[in-house]
Design a protein around this motif. Structure first.
Motif, PDB file in Angstrom:
ATOM      1  N   ASP A 107      -5.071   1.390 -10.627  1.00  0.00           N
ATOM      2  CA  ASP A 107      -5.614   2.556 -11.326  1.00  0.00           C
ATOM      3  C   ASP A 107      -6.309   2.142 -12.612  1.00  0.00           C
ATOM      4  OD1 ASP A 107      -4.580   4.212  -9.360  1.00  0.00           O
ATOM      5  OD2 ASP A 107      -2.661   4.435 -10.409  1.00  0.00           O
ATOM      6  N   THR A 166      -0.859   2.518 -11.732  1.00  0.00           N
ATOM      7  CA  THR A 166      -0.661   1.126 -11.327  1.00  0.00           C
ATOM      8  C   THR A 166      -1.781   0.273 -11.897  1.00  0.00           C
ATOM      9  OG1 THR A 166      -1.909   1.411  -9.278  1.00  0.00           O
ATOM     10  CG2 THR A 166       0.444   1.878  -9.190  1.00  0.00           C
ATOM     11  N   GLU A 206       0.831  -1.200   0.000  1.00  0.00           N
ATOM     12  CA  GLU A 206       0.000   0.000   0.000  1.00  0.00           C
ATOM     13  C   GLU A 206       0.870   1.257   0.000  1.00  0.00           C
ATOM     14  OE1 GLU A 206      -3.211   0.211  -0.397  1.00  0.00           O
ATOM     15  OE2 GLU A 206      -3.305  -1.977  -0.579  1.00  0.00           O
ATOM     16  N   ARG A 207       1.963   1.234   0.731  1.00  0.00           N
ATOM     17  CA  ARG A 207       2.872   2.378   0.727  1.00  0.00           C
ATOM     18  C   ARG A 207       3.498   2.581  -0.648  1.00  0.00           C
ATOM     19  NH1 ARG A 207       6.710   1.420   5.828  1.00  0.00           N
ATOM     20  NH2 ARG A 207       7.723   3.270   4.963  1.00  0.00           N
ATOM     21  N   GLU A 208       3.804   1.458  -1.317  1.00  0.00           N
ATOM     22  CA  GLU A 208       4.365   1.565  -2.664  1.00  0.00           C
ATOM     23  C   GLU A 208       3.342   2.144  -3.630  1.00  0.00           C
ATOM     24  OE1 GLU A 208       7.206   0.910  -5.836  1.00  0.00           O
ATOM     25  OE2 GLU A 208       7.249   1.322  -3.686  1.00  0.00           O
ATOM     26  N   VAL A 209       2.088   1.756  -3.483  1.00  0.00           N
ATOM     27  CA  VAL A 209       1.031   2.310  -4.340  1.00  0.00           C
ATOM     28  C   VAL A 209       0.893   3.804  -4.110  1.00  0.00           C
ATOM     29  CG1 VAL A 209      -1.448   2.277  -4.796  1.00  0.00           C
ATOM     30  CG2 VAL A 209      -0.217   0.126  -4.501  1.00  0.00           C
ATOM     31  N   ARG A 210       0.909   4.234  -2.856  1.00  0.00           N
ATOM     32  CA  ARG A 210       0.807   5.663  -2.564  1.00  0.00           C
ATOM     33  C   ARG A 210       2.000   6.424  -3.131  1.00  0.00           C
ATOM     34  NH1 ARG A 210      -0.868   3.713   2.575  1.00  0.00           N
ATOM     35  NH2 ARG A 210       1.166   4.281   3.470  1.00  0.00           N
ATOM     36  N   ARG A 211       3.194   5.811  -3.014  1.00  0.00           N
ATOM     37  CA  ARG A 211       4.394   6.481  -3.550  1.00  0.00           C
ATOM     38  C   ARG A 211       4.286   6.678  -5.054  1.00  0.00           C
ATOM     39  NH1 ARG A 211       8.892   5.463  -6.179  1.00  0.00           N
ATOM     40  NH2 ARG A 211       8.303   3.288  -6.487  1.00  0.00           N
ATOM     41  N   ALA A 218       1.504   6.786  -6.766  1.00  0.00           N
ATOM     42  CA  ALA A 218       0.436   7.747  -7.044  1.00  0.00           C
ATOM     43  C   ALA A 218       0.932   9.178  -6.866  1.00  0.00           C
ATOM     44  CB  ALA A 218      -0.753   7.473  -6.125  1.00  0.00           C
ATOM     45  N   GLU A 219       1.725   9.419  -5.829  1.00  0.00           N
ATOM     46  CA  GLU A 219       2.279  10.759  -5.612  1.00  0.00           C
ATOM     47  C   GLU A 219       3.225  11.160  -6.725  1.00  0.00           C
ATOM     48  OE1 GLU A 219       4.093  10.520  -1.820  1.00  0.00           O
ATOM     49  OE2 GLU A 219       2.197  10.513  -0.693  1.00  0.00           O
TER      50      GLU A 219
END
Length: 293
Positions: free
Chosen positions: A84, A81, A68-73, A75-76
């Motif tokens: 998405d 992904t 989840e942290r990798e997905v947020r990174r 996305a920022e």
């Protein structure tokens, strides 16, 4: 032991890759797994101890949370992904506009050289780090048996348990790490088991006594016990034989039975008391071996 430590790392990375399936694209998932493995190896520092490796992995936390942290990174960074693409009805875009109006980025270009920080990295506030360290020390004390009696023995009994849940410690690991100490305890048990067989003596010494002496010598040469633990472990059979034999023999014959009757009862019960003392001594040595490990 080396294979076990490496297997812990492989299992953890595999769990993270499985959690990333359906969330990250194949190239992103491969890059994520590579960086995660590299970060773990850096934190591991070449250690081949399963318990140390398990502690390192525990600091990384839940593999799904890392995904989840990798997905947020990503996305920022404006990188699309697989999640998405699913949100847009399965149609992946060729580029994603940045929030600041900058040029669009092509998916798959969001790799970084640094993996996100683990839960106890230096970027936390000093107060959080201090209280986290205090809590961890308390948990370690409890795991060593100070807060939870015989916690080491309970962990060893879980020989088939997940090593991540047992701190990398179980019966098989203890045996592999302490072969000399394990052999010493086995020899002491054999000495006790030989008592009922009434074997012919070796010169003037009884066979169980000779075997006990060999086991006691190995105990004294063991590096994992303190001197106090060693003396208790090898002295318990002698105390059982002498003190236990005198007390139990005296109670069985009474005060007025005479010396001959007392001697007869002493030799009848001293062997049994030797076996009981050996069992108690081995249990203590095993407990201390697990506790200090």
């Amino acid at each position: 032991m080396i294979e076990r430590a490496d297997q812990l790392v492989l299992n953890y990375v595999s769990k993270a890759a499985d959690a990333a399936h359906g969330v990250l694209r194949a190239d992103q998932r491969l890059d994520f797994a590579k960086r995660l493995r590299a970060r773990i190896e850096a934190e591991r520092g070449g250690s081949q101890n399963a318990r140390d490796v398990a502690k390192v992995l525990a600091r990384f936390g839940d593999p799904a949370a890392l995904v989840e942290r990798e997905v947020r990174r990503l996305a920022e960074a404006g990188v699309a992904t697989k999640r998405d693409a699913a949100d847009f009805g399965g149609v992946a875009t060729s580029g994603v506009s940045r929030a600041d109006g900058g040029p669009a980025q092509t998916p798959g270009t969001g790799s970084t050289l640094r993996f996100p920080s683990v839960v106890d990295d230096h970027d936390e506030p000093p107060g959080v780090r201090a209280y986290r360290r205090i809590a961890q020390e308390r948990l370690e004390k409890q795991g060593q048996g100070r807060g939870l009696p015989f916690a080491g023995l309970r962990r060893a009994a879980m020989s088939s348990a997940n090593p991540m849940a047992t701190g990398g410690r179980d019966a098989r690991t203890i045996v592999k790490e302490h072969p000399r100490e394990t052999a010493a305890m086995v020899i002491l048990i054999v000495a006790a088991l030989l008592v009922p067989f009434r074997l012919p003596p070796l010169a003037i010494f009884q066979v169980p006594l000779v075997v006990w002496a060999a086991g006691g010598a190995l105990v004294l040469f063991g590096e994992s016990w303190s001197l106090r633990d060693k003396l208790l472990g090898i002295g318990a059979p002698l105390l059982g034989y002498s003190v236990g034999g005198v007390l139990v023999g005296g109670l069985r014959v009474g005060i007025e039975a005479g010396l001959q009757a007392f001697v007869t009862q002493f030799f009848d019960v001293s062997g049994t008391m030797f076996m009981i003392g050996t069992g108690l001594g081995v249990v203590w040595l095993a407990y201390r071996l697990l506790d200090v490990s």
